[in-house]
Design a protein around this motif. Structure first.
Motif, mmCIF file in Angstrom:
data_model
loop_
_atom_site.group_PDB
_atom_site.id
_atom_site.type_symbol
_atom_site.label_atom_id
_atom_site.label_comp_id
_atom_site.label_asym_id
_atom_site.label_seq_id
_atom_site.Cartn_x
_atom_site.Cartn_y
_atom_site.Cartn_z
ATOM 1 N N GLU A 33 0.838 -1.117 0.010
ATOM 2 C CA GLU A 33 -0.102 -0.056 -0.013
ATOM 3 C C GLU A 33 0.719 1.222 0.013
ATOM 4 O O GLU A 33 0.564 2.382 -0.750
ATOM 5 N N VAL A 36 2.020 1.768 -3.631
ATOM 6 C CA VAL A 36 1.041 2.461 -4.380
ATOM 7 C C VAL A 36 0.808 3.815 -3.981
ATOM 8 O O VAL A 36 0.818 4.772 -4.960
ATOM 9 N N ARG A 41 -0.830 6.541 -7.165
ATOM 10 C CA ARG A 41 -1.973 5.793 -7.657
ATOM 11 C C ARG A 41 -2.871 5.412 -6.520
ATOM 12 O O ARG A 41 -2.672 5.714 -5.440
ATOM 13 N N ILE A 43 -5.244 2.950 -4.574
ATOM 14 C CA ILE A 43 -5.112 1.629 -4.140
ATOM 15 C C ILE A 43 -6.440 0.800 -4.707
ATOM 16 O O ILE A 43 -7.423 0.938 -4.028
ATOM 17 N N THR A 47 -3.459 -2.377 -8.529
ATOM 18 C CA THR A 47 -2.350 -1.578 -8.399
ATOM 19 C C THR A 47 -1.616 -2.486 -6.938
ATOM 20 O O THR A 47 -0.070 -2.252 -6.834
ATOM 21 N N ALA A 51 2.231 -3.577 -6.891
ATOM 22 C CA ALA A 51 3.226 -3.326 -5.901
ATOM 23 C C ALA A 51 3.763 -4.432 -5.271
ATOM 24 O O ALA A 51 5.084 -4.553 -4.904
#
Length: 68
Positions: A33, A36, A41, A43, A47, A51
């Motif tokens: 997270e 991202v 970007r 979440i 994505t 990541a």
């Protein structure tokens, strides 16, 4: 009439910069997270999967490529 302003030579300096090692240090518990969000970007499942793959292949260096 004198003013009660502190002596300029005794005031702390505001022109000190934060050392580079503190600016670029990541906490040990970074998450997909975090990557991202660092990339700018939203979440989403897509994505987060990106990541996770990026962290698995590049490790914490993935952040170095995104952050100044």
């Amino acid at each position: 009439m004198s003013t009660s302003q502190p002596d300029a030579s005794r005031r702390p300096s505001d022109d000190r910069a934060t050392p580079d090692e503190l600016l670029h240090e990541l906490p040990a518990d970074t998450t997909p997270e975090d990557l991202v969000l660092a990339s700018g970007r939203d979440i989403t499942p897509r994505t987060l999967a990106w990541a996770e793959r990026k962290l698995a292949s590049e490790g914490r260096a993935a952040f170095d490529k995104l952050l100044p």
